[in-house]
Design a protein around this motif. Structure first.
Motif, short mmCIF file in Angstrom:
data_model
loop_
_atom_site.label_atom_id
_atom_site.label_comp_id
_atom_site.label_asym_id
_atom_site.label_seq_id
_atom_site.Cartn_x
_atom_site.Cartn_y
_atom_site.Cartn_z
N UNK A 1 0.83 -1.19 0.00
CA UNK A 1 0.00 0.00 0.00
C UNK A 1 0.87 1.25 0.00
N UNK A 2 0.44 2.23 -0.76
CA UNK A 2 1.15 3.49 -0.83
C UNK A 2 0.21 4.61 -0.44
N UNK A 3 0.77 5.65 0.08
CA UNK A 3 -0.01 6.86 0.30
C UNK A 3 0.92 8.05 0.21
N UNK A 4 0.31 9.20 -0.01
CA UNK A 4 1.08 10.42 -0.21
C UNK A 4 0.69 11.43 0.86
N UNK A 5 1.69 12.08 1.44
CA UNK A 5 1.43 13.14 2.40
C UNK A 5 2.52 14.19 2.23
N UNK A 15 -2.43 9.50 10.09
CA UNK A 15 -3.45 8.63 9.48
C UNK A 15 -3.18 8.53 7.98
N UNK A 16 -2.93 7.33 7.49
CA UNK A 16 -2.60 7.10 6.08
C UNK A 16 -3.79 6.49 5.37
N UNK A 17 -4.08 7.00 4.19
CA UNK A 17 -5.14 6.42 3.36
C UNK A 17 -4.49 5.76 2.16
N UNK A 18 -4.75 4.48 1.95
CA UNK A 18 -4.13 3.79 0.81
C UNK A 18 -4.64 4.34 -0.52
N UNK A 19 -3.75 4.39 -1.49
CA UNK A 19 -4.12 4.84 -2.83
C UNK A 19 -4.59 3.65 -3.65
N UNK A 20 -5.48 3.89 -4.58
CA UNK A 20 -5.92 2.84 -5.49
C UNK A 20 -4.78 2.52 -6.45
N UNK A 21 -4.71 1.28 -6.92
CA UNK A 21 -3.65 0.95 -7.89
C UNK A 21 -3.83 1.75 -9.17
N UNK A 22 -2.73 2.10 -9.79
CA UNK A 22 -2.79 2.86 -11.04
C UNK A 22 -3.32 1.95 -12.16
#
Length: 66
Positions: A1-5, A15-22
């Motif tokens: 899982x990746x997230x951007x901040x 608090x991290x929100x996972x990104x949807x796959x590209x």
């Protein structure tokens, strides 16, 4: 899982929100599944080949393509 901040983000509190796959990642996964299905077909494992190839065809990315 990746997230951007942002580096200076003090609001999220860790608090991290996972990104949807590209789309590219989804396409890569589908091509891998398709390839695996072809290998099963060559190995005469028809049941597994059918399952894999049908899963590729039923994927929303493929079924919605024009």
């Amino acid at each position: 899982m990746f997230s951007i901040a942002a580096i200076n983000d003090t609001e999220s509190g860790g608090k991290w929100e996972p990104l949807a796959p590209t789309k590219e990642a989804q396409e890569f996964h589908l091509s891998q599944t398709y390839h695996e299905g072809l290998l099963k077909l060559q190995a005469k494992d028809y049941g597994k080949a059918r399952e894999l190839l049908e899963s590729v065809l039923k994927d929303p990315l493929i079924s919605s393509a024009q």
